[in-house]
Design a protein around this motif. Structure first.
Motif, mmCIF file in Angstrom:
data_model
loop_
_atom_site.group_PDB
_atom_site.id
_atom_site.type_symbol
_atom_site.label_atom_id
_atom_site.label_comp_id
_atom_site.label_asym_id
_atom_site.label_seq_id
_atom_site.Cartn_x
_atom_site.Cartn_y
_atom_site.Cartn_z
ATOM 1 N N PHE A 592 -18.206 7.219 8.735
ATOM 2 C CA PHE A 592 -18.636 8.104 7.655
ATOM 3 C C PHE A 592 -17.890 7.687 6.402
ATOM 4 O O PHE A 592 -16.653 7.576 6.415
ATOM 5 C CB PHE A 592 -18.290 9.563 7.973
ATOM 6 C CG PHE A 592 -19.038 10.099 9.165
ATOM 7 C CD1 PHE A 592 -20.295 10.662 9.011
ATOM 8 C CD2 PHE A 592 -18.482 10.041 10.440
ATOM 9 C CE1 PHE A 592 -20.992 11.158 10.104
ATOM 10 C CE2 PHE A 592 -19.158 10.532 11.538
ATOM 11 C CZ PHE A 592 -20.416 11.087 11.380
ATOM 12 N N SER A 593 -18.621 7.473 5.321
ATOM 13 C CA SER A 593 -17.928 7.084 4.098
ATOM 14 C C SER A 593 -18.509 7.851 2.913
ATOM 15 O O SER A 593 -19.621 8.394 2.981
ATOM 16 C CB SER A 593 -18.032 5.574 3.878
ATOM 17 O OG SER A 593 -19.392 5.197 3.921
ATOM 18 N N VAL A 594 -17.730 7.893 1.853
ATOM 19 C CA VAL A 594 -18.192 8.537 0.633
ATOM 20 C C VAL A 594 -18.940 7.480 -0.162
ATOM 21 O O VAL A 594 -18.398 6.409 -0.454
ATOM 22 C CB VAL A 594 -16.996 9.085 -0.182
ATOM 23 C CG1 VAL A 594 -17.492 9.822 -1.430
ATOM 24 C CG2 VAL A 594 -16.137 9.990 0.673
ATOM 25 N N ALA A 595 -20.179 7.807 -0.489
ATOM 26 C CA ALA A 595 -21.022 6.818 -1.163
ATOM 27 C C ALA A 595 -20.320 6.254 -2.383
ATOM 28 O O ALA A 595 -19.729 7.001 -3.175
ATOM 29 C CB ALA A 595 -22.347 7.455 -1.572
ATOM 30 N N GLY A 596 -20.375 4.940 -2.477
ATOM 31 C CA GLY A 596 -19.826 4.301 -3.659
ATOM 32 C C GLY A 596 -18.305 4.194 -3.696
ATOM 33 O O GLY A 596 -17.740 3.800 -4.715
#
Ligand code: FES
Ligand code: FES
Lengths: 789, 161
Positions: A592-596
């Motif tokens: 899971f990552s934070v976009a950008g």
């Protein structure tokens, strides 16, 4: 480039390892300390009045613990039919009680009228021999036509042997009659869809267990759908509350329909377990399986096809007698009606379809859904009469079919038999079939056969079927007494591995491998960290089980929905951990990552957080990571296919050999092509078996003549060829999340008419005017047809 | 009751059996080796095939007493010493030669016996040899293919996936 994991990968099956090393656990493999054995006393006559049953001598035999007769179950309920069919005149079908043990009358050879429980199987068997039953033999009702004319009945209380007289679509009846009357050409065919015995290699087995301390029952049984079995036992037969009854179907050695249904033996072992406070086990021998497993098919049909001068189909009219046997098995009334009549438009733009089905009680074993269930009967009738029509009007059979196919721009297509087909491309399947079957090389192969003195024939078939059973609302309107959704729970454990509880049961279909491919793909994690749990009502939310090629289309969709819920919640947890907004969280490859940004947490970290919710937004979300979904399909799915078969017929003996068998199917998207191909192979084996060797024969006294492998011919390895199977031309189903259609029955649906069409082609090429041979096309039948032509 | 002693999967075992006790029952019920299956009562299906003194036999068609002193191998004794699948088992997995798994132990045991006598059987020889083994699930295609692969033959040309 084929994938090596997830959706589309030909992953080998993890369940194979236990089966290949002898560590599978089938019901009969379970041995419990202190268990005792049940053996049934079964009728040797097809129709008889039970005058008295004297069990006193048997009761005194060594090891005997208890004896049950029909009297003991007179107060409990009967095993119901799951589908209420109304006759054309609006009256409901006749539904006589199907008791746990026969009471008053025995109605088929093998009908159980008593059961002995003893310390050992052998003692129980010996005691069964000592039961003195005075059963007055009555004339047997075997043949359907005779049954409808008879003045004595399988069930005296209903005063007829006709269960129902169903019309579909009744409003089209007059118009269909009119179209046939006025048509340029009408082709008529009378045919028999031969009665089959499913013959899963594992015989049925049931073990009843009762705990007096908690008043709880456990039933281990050979079932395709343990929840349905529990529901039937609880709500209809024995009244055991569902929360006091666990039904477990462990490894099951094949079903093919025969293990969908609840059988009286299951209720008996539970009742006996309670009475004795002992675990009670019953295992069928193969003879019992032949006598008492629900049989399949057994239709006698007249079909007419009306055509105009160009060969356009104007109407199909079908009259069928469908044998339901002595009692209504759970799906027996749906199979010849809604699973048959609704498919009678086939792949075609025909404007009018009318089907009349008379279901008939006879003194034979119950008949119910067997691999394909109604659709093989529909396809067989349609594709045989179309072939015959092509010959009569002098048109190529492929061309005639193509001329009438629904075209790709016509979807969604409302068929004249009341279904809405969502997707397909029948011409493309036919093109592919002609290519992979090497149709172009046929004439050369025919010459080679001729040089050997053999007649080679080329037979084709196009089928459509309805799978993914079924939208609950729709089937409710049509008479179903159950809903036909399915359910799944996805449980992410704290350490990041998963247990997925599914309502579908796997007994050869490979769910343990295939469902994790779906979940693994969605979450971006290794499918090996995901396990499927199935077959145990105490562990699984609910489920309607495995039949009608529904597991992936319906239960698989529930798995997808539950996994989507997991992803949503996991994103919320990840957002909290990453101090970001939910909407900005992306899931890719299990991270899971934070976009950008480069801020991320792994799936495993999120799982751990859910179960160790320190610094956790408890006001917004609950701890834990487990979600359940029930999925109710919006429509049936519509697999379709183009098949072809090449046979060689020996004109001297009538012996038929299938040389080439090609199946091109549209299953929509395919999750595991290896498993799908295997499912088609199995269906083809059974379909060729039906076409060439299998037959169930009762004599006029209702004695089953084909009650063992000596008399019922099973297809063996040397009866069958290598198959050519292709599912590259799939059109995704438009209404389920995976775009899948179902592949379990196609082979058994598509192949029988293909084989028969090939044999007819072979004989006609040899100058024999043979237009039809009933299945199974044994050497004797083929030889006789040739020599009478 | 009579005492029988035999070697099963390399271990010496014994038990008391009745004259009518079948070898299949002795294996399944007394020794709890339930990988040997019972699919019929007329010695036709082959689910119960084991090896007795190196020969494939239907264990439902032999009395336990007849195997007194014999060397018996069952499906449970087929894996390699480290527990991994042997060549035939591995070929069945690789080529999807099983579905429900019920006929599988008998198929594997028959295949092993065939390959011992005929290390490179043709398709026709395999199909003929399997005359006594019924499978209802696979249509036999992948079973035949797996046995050909296990014997070292190139099966890539055989239509499959
Ligand atoms: S159980 Fe031995 S051959 Fe069927
Ligand atoms: S795999 Fe099921 S009978 Fe062969």
């Amino acid at each position: 480039m084929p994938k090596d994991t997830g959706i589309g990968a030909a992953t080998t099956r993890r369940e194979d390892v236990r089966f290949l090393t002898g560590r599978g656990q089938y019901t009969d493999d379970i041995q419990t300390q202190g268990e005792c054995a049940a053996v049934f006393a079964r009728s040797t006559v097809a129709n008889g009045k039970i005058k008295s049953i004297d069990t006193s001598a048997a009761a005194a035999m060594p090891g005997v613990l208890a004896i049950f007769t029909g009297e003991d179950f007179a107060e409990v309920g009967g095993n119901p039919a799951g589908w209420l069919i109304n006759s054309r005149d609006g009256t409901p079908m006749h539904e006589p009680k199907r008791p746990v043990l026969a009471h008053g009358k025995v109605r088929h050879v093998g009908d159980a009228y008593a059961a002995v429980i003893a310390e050992t199987v052998q003692q129980a068997r010996d005691a069964v021999e000592a039961i003195e039953a005075d059963i007055e033999e009555l004339p047997a009702i075997v043949n359907m036509k005779d049954a409808l004319a008879a003045d004595h009945y399988v069930h005296d209380e209903i005063g007829t042997n006709q269960c129902f007289d169903w019309g579909w679509i009744e409003d089209n009846r007059a118009a269909t009659d009119e179209a046939i009357k006025n048509a340029h050409h009408v082709t008529t065919l009378e045919l028999v869809n031969n009665r089959l015995v499913p013959n899963a290699m594992e015989p049925r087995c049931s073990i009843g267990h009762y705990n007096p301390g908690t008043d709880e029952y456990i039933l281990h049984t050979t079932s395709q759908n343990p929840h349905l079995t529990r529901l039937l036992i609880s709500a209809f037969v024995m009244g055991i509350p569902e929360n006091k009854l666990t039904v477990i179907a462990p490894d099951v050695g094949g079903g093919f329909g025969s293990k969908i249904y609840h059988y009286g033996e299951e209720a008996l072992v539970l009742a006996a377990a309670k009475k004795l406070g002992r675990t009670v086990k019953w295992t069928a021998d193969r003879t019992e399986a032949f006598l008492t497993d629900a049989h399949g098919r057994d239709h006698v049909t007249k079909i007419e096809l009306a055509l105009d001068e160009e060969g356009n189909f104007l109407a199909f009219r079908t009259e069928t007698m469908a044998n339901v046997g002595a009692y209504l098995s759970n799906f027996s009334t749906a199979t010849p009606t809604f699973l048959h009549g609704t498919l009678m438009a086939g792949n075609y733009t025909v404007p009018l379809v009318y089907v009349n089905v008379k279901a008939v009680f006879t003194n034979t074993a119950p008949v119910d859904a067997y691999r394909g269930a109604g659709r093989p009967e529909a396809t067989y009738s349609l594709e045989r009469v179309i072939d015959k029509a092509a010959r009569e009007i002098g048109m190529d059979p492929i061309e005639l079919r193509r001329k009438n196919f629904v075209k790709p721009d016509q979807y969604p297509f409302a068929s004249a038999a009341g279904l809405e087909y969502d997707s397909g491309n029948y011409d493309a399947l036919m093109d592919q079939m002609e290519k992979v079957a090497d149709k172009a090389g046929f004439e050369a192969r025919r010459k080679e056969s001729k040089a050997k003195g053999l007649l080679r024939g080329f037979g084709v078939n196009a089928y459509i079927e309805a799978c993914g059973i079924a939208p609950s609302n729709l089937v409710g309107v049509l008479g179903s007494r159950v809903g036909l959704y399915d359910a799944a729970t996805v449980r992410v454990n704290a350490t990041g591995n998963l247990s997925v509880m599914v309502g579908a049961h796997s007994h050869g279909q490979g769910h343990e491998t295939v469902f994790p491919q779906v979940v693994g793909e969605m979450l971006g994690i290794d499918p090996q960290s995901i396990d499927i749990v199935h077959g145990d009502t105490s562990k699984i939310p609910f489920g309607m089980g495995t039949y009608g090629s529904r597991s992936l289309a319906v239960c698989g969709s529930a798995v997808v929905r539950a996994t989507e819920k997991i992803i949503n919640k996991a994103k919320k947890i990840a957002a909290h951990m990453l101090e970001a907004s939910d909407a900005d969280i992306e899931l890719k490859d299990g991270v899971f990552s934070v976009a950008g940004t480069d801020k991320s947490v792994s799936f495993g970290e999120v799982a751990l957080k859910a179960y160790i919710p320190h610094n956790f937004p408890l006001e917004d979300i609950e701890p834990g990571l487990e979600e359940t979904a029930f999925y109710d399909p919006a429509n049936f799915t519509y697999p379709s296919g183009a098949y072809c078969c090449e046979v060689e017929v020996d004109p001297e003996t009538g012996k038929v050999r299938v040389d080439r068998m090609t199946a091109v199917d549209d299953f929509g998207n395919v999750i595991n092509p290896m498993v799908v191909t295997g499912q088609v192979h199995g269906g083809l084996g059974q379909g060729i078996g039906q076409a060439l060797v299998e037959n169930t024969t009762y004599d006029e006294d209702g004695q089953l003549l084909s009650a063992s492998y000596m008399d019922y011919t099973m297809p063996r390895a040397d009866d069958l060829p290598f198959y050519i199977v292709d599912h590259s031309k799939g059109n995704p189903c438009t209404h389920n999340p995976l775009g899948v259609k179902g592949c379990g029955e196609a082979g058994a649906i598509g192949s029988p008419p293909t084989v028969v069409n090939a044999v007819i082609d072979a004989l006609q090429s040899g100058g024999k005017n043979v237009t039809h041979i009933d299945m199974p096309m044994t050497s004797h039948r083929v030889w006789s047809a040739m020599n009478n032509a | 009751m009579t005492k029988v002693t035999m070697t099963v999967n390399g271990k010496s075992v014994s038990g008391d059996v009745e004259g009518r006790t079948l070898l299949s029952s002795f294996l399944r019920e007394d020794l709890r080796l339930t990988g040997t299956h019972i699919g019929c009562d007329t010695s036709q299906c082959g689910a119960c095939v084991v090896h007795v003194n190196g020969e494939a036999v239907k264990s439902c068609a032999m009395f336990a007493l007849e195997a007194d002193g014999a060397d018996v191998t069952t499906i449970e004794g087929q894996a390699n010493a480290d527990g991994s699948l042997n060549t035939i088992q591995q070929a069945f997995q690789d080529h999807h030669g099983l579905q429900c798994g019920f006929c599988t132990p008998g198929m594997v045991m028959s295949a092993a016996a065939l390959l011992k006598d005929n290390p490179k059987p043709s398709e026709a020889e395999i199909r003929e040899y399997l005359e006594g083994n019924i499978c209802r699930c696979t249509g036999y295609h992948n079973i035949v293919k797996a046995i050909m692969a296990a014997s070292g033959q190139d099966v890539s040309a055989i239509a499959a996936e």
